[in-house]
Design an enzyme around this catalytic site. Structure first.
Site: not given
Length: 206
Positions: A7, A128
């Site tokens: 990412c 996360d």
């Protein structure tokens, strides 16, 4: 096989690296972040990215029309919602772009949070670490024991690197691992670090 998402790509050098190393997904960040890119830059990077690698757009409570535009231009092929988007927001997004795969991120503090997110009309979850005033990319690990048995596949993020990713896969068995800061040097993506992480994941599972 556990899939891999790299990412926060921002440069043409990043695109050349992933075209060579072949992660399963890449992420373009459109939310407030040091990795944020403009729509124009995203179009440029997508044009150079191998078409077989899906680009995930990362948004934090952004206008649905922005996501729709990027999808219809084929700049992104998936949408990751990393803010406080609720079920109503996702339903509106489904109306605008019926076929787009949606990832709903959870900044994990409790198991109940994860269960609640799983009830939304998303295709995947992304789990996360919680960090105050930060929506992802903190480099922190959260307590994996909070993850319940889920019916939806999930991306595991938060402090993963080449040294910890095998342990994470063994403990959590995620659909995919998601990394950003761990494959950077001095704030930019490092091809050798990307290579090492991908090798650790794929050789571990052979």
């Amino acid at each position: 096989m556990t899939k891999i998402k790299i990412c926060g790509l921002t440069r043409m050098e990043d695109i050349r690296a992933v075209n060579h190393l072949r992660p399963d997904f890449v992420g373009f960040v459109f939310a407030k972040s040091r990795r944020r890119i403009t729509d124009g830059k995203a179009r440029e990077l997508r044009q150079a990215l191998d078409m077989e690698i899906p680009a995930v757009g990362v948004f934090v409570d952004g206008p649905i029309e922005h996501i729709e535009q990027l999808c219809r231009e084929n700049v992104i092929q998936m949408a990751q919602l990393h803010g406080d988007e609720d079920g109503a927001y996702i339903r509106r997004l489904r109306v605008k772009i019926p076929g787009i795969p949606i990832i709903k991120a959870v900044r994990v503090k409790t198991t109940e949070q994860i269960y609640d997110a799983e009830q939304m009309d998303c295709n995947y979850l992304l789990l996360d670490a919680f960090a105050k005033d930060t929506y992802g990319g903190s480099g922190r690990v959260f307590d994996w024991s909070l993850i319940p048995t889920l019916s939806k596949p999930y991306f595991l993020a938060g402090g993963l690197n080449a040294d910890t990713v095998r342990e994470a896969i063994a403990f959590c068995a995620p659909y995919a691992v998601d990394v950003s800061s761990a494959v950077e040097t001095a704030g930019v993506k490092d091809e050798e670090k990307i290579k090492k992480l991908i090798e650790r994941v794929r050789k571990y599972e052979q």
